[in-house]
Design a protein around this motif. Structure first.
Motif, PDB file in Angstrom:
ATOM      1  N   PHE A  84       0.782  -1.281   0.009  1.00 31.40           N
ATOM      2  CA  PHE A  84       0.355   0.163  -0.229  1.00 31.40           C
ATOM      3  C   PHE A  84       0.986   1.186   0.883  1.00 31.40           C
ATOM      4  N   GLY A  85       2.110   1.393   0.966  1.00 29.64           N
ATOM      5  CA  GLY A  85       2.701   2.714   0.514  1.00 29.64           C
ATOM      6  C   GLY A  85       3.213   3.104  -0.778  1.00 29.64           C
ATOM      7  N   GLU A  86       4.118   1.443  -0.786  1.00 28.31           N
ATOM      8  CA  GLU A  86       4.406   2.137  -2.851  1.00 28.31           C
ATOM      9  C   GLU A  86       3.563   2.512  -3.213  1.00 28.31           C
ATOM     10  N   LEU A  87       2.783   1.914  -2.992  1.00 29.30           N
ATOM     11  CA  LEU A  87       1.754   2.649  -4.504  1.00 29.30           C
ATOM     12  C   LEU A  87       1.306   3.789  -3.742  1.00 29.30           C
ATOM     13  N   SER A  88       1.365   4.036  -2.924  1.00 21.96           N
ATOM     14  CA  SER A  88       0.986   5.970  -2.886  1.00 21.96           C
ATOM     15  C   SER A  88       1.945   6.647  -2.958  1.00 21.96           C
TER      16      SER A  88
END
Length: 113
Positions: free
Chosen positions: A40-44
């Motif tokens: 999720f953090g990478e996508l964000s």
């Protein structure tokens, strides 16, 4: 080629496709995941400008349309990873054409202004 009358079956299939990828973010998320699975953090970070709340909502909709999968790993802390599916990869030509059209569009708009 765009027909003038519009076949009802064609209209329905275009409507279905647009509903699956509607909005500002879904295609950008798919484009990011085409590179490799992401947390999720990478996508964000890779989809610049999206809020976490919006990203969460869009991921759920993409998963419901079978364009991505969500893998939860049994670890501590829990690890969740998102991947594009084969069905999502089938949008590659659409993304390529949209990219090329976007380049032409940007050029035309900047030239005409």
């Amino acid at each position: 080629m765009i027909s003038k009358g519009g076949c009802p079956k064609t209209m329905l299939s275009i409507k279905d496709a647009l509903e699956a990828v509607e909005g500002r973010w879904k295609l950008l998320i798919l484009f990011s995941l085409a590179e490799h699975p992401k947390r999720f953090g990478e996508l964000s970070k890779s989809v610049v400008g999206i809020t976490d709340k919006t990203l969460s909502r869009e991921l759920k909709l993409l998963e419901a349309n079978k364009l991505i999968t969500r893998q939860v790993y049994d670890s501590f802390p829990p690890k969740v990873e998102y991947s594009i599916t084969e069905h999502g990869i089938s949008l590659e030509k659409v993304l390529d054409e949209l990219h090329f059209w976007g380049l032409l569009h940007r050029s035309k708009i900047l030239k005409d202004s």
